[in-house]
Design a protein around this motif. Sequence first.
Motif, short mmCIF file in Angstrom:
data_model
loop_
_atom_site.label_atom_id
_atom_site.label_comp_id
_atom_site.label_asym_id
_atom_site.label_seq_id
_atom_site.Cartn_x
_atom_site.Cartn_y
_atom_site.Cartn_z
N UNK A 84 0.84 -1.21 0.00
CA UNK A 84 0.00 0.00 0.00
C UNK A 84 0.87 1.25 0.00
N UNK A 85 1.92 1.24 0.78
CA UNK A 85 2.80 2.40 0.84
C UNK A 85 3.40 2.68 -0.53
N UNK A 86 3.89 1.64 -1.19
CA UNK A 86 4.49 1.80 -2.53
C UNK A 86 3.44 2.25 -3.55
N UNK A 87 2.24 1.70 -3.46
CA UNK A 87 1.17 2.07 -4.40
C UNK A 87 0.80 3.54 -4.26
N UNK A 88 0.66 4.00 -3.02
CA UNK A 88 0.25 5.39 -2.82
C UNK A 88 1.39 6.36 -3.13
N UNK A 89 2.62 5.96 -2.91
CA UNK A 89 3.76 6.80 -3.34
C UNK A 89 3.76 6.89 -4.86
N UNK A 90 3.53 5.76 -5.53
CA UNK A 90 3.47 5.75 -6.99
C UNK A 90 2.39 6.73 -7.49
N UNK A 91 1.20 6.65 -6.91
CA UNK A 91 0.10 7.53 -7.32
C UNK A 91 0.47 8.98 -7.05
N UNK A 92 1.07 9.24 -5.91
CA UNK A 92 1.48 10.60 -5.56
C UNK A 92 2.47 11.15 -6.57
N UNK A 93 3.43 10.33 -6.98
CA UNK A 93 4.42 10.77 -7.96
C UNK A 93 3.82 10.96 -9.35
N UNK A 94 2.67 10.33 -9.60
CA UNK A 94 1.97 10.46 -10.88
C UNK A 94 0.65 11.22 -10.70
#
Length: 187
Positions: A84-94
């Motif tokens: 979840x942490x990686x997914x939300x960081x990914x979304x934040x960066x995009x």
Amino acid sequence: MFKHSQNQLVTQSQQRISQAMMKLLATEPFAELTVTQICQEAEVGRRTFYRNFDDKMDVIAFYLYDEMQRERKANRPADLSEAMQKAFVFIYHHQETFKLLDLNDLLPQLQRIIKNLIQNHINELENKLHAMGIEDKIAYYVNFTANTIYSNIELWVGSDFKESPDEIAQLTVNFLSGLRVAKPNCN
């Protein structure tokens, strides 16, 4: 649904088409984009488009799936919290991409992709559900998990990323882990 392929030329065509669509989407509403415009921007023929995709929505699904798969392969998470942490960081960066998708009412495509990603880990899920004695209910688990994740993403994008990626990831993990809210003591 877009075609999954191990053929590098097919994948490159799909990526060119999806990148072209995202570039055009930055200047034109999704509803007004034509397959011809997308093909011209990607420098591919209509036959190539339809060999790889059913329609424009399929291109959005591929784009999201491809981006998420690439990120997942590069940084395989150890557990739900890390995923979840990686997914939300990914979304934040995009976030510009996700705002664009939201603006064009395309964010619901993400829900389908999340379900596919969860299905990819079905063996892991079956083992956990078997231990709980509910392995025959996996479709419900997948649906609940995907809808929870998607709903939090949708609200987060709509709130203009008010919470940090870590905060929204932890909130999502809490929901998925069966967060129990204690009743306040009224004494």
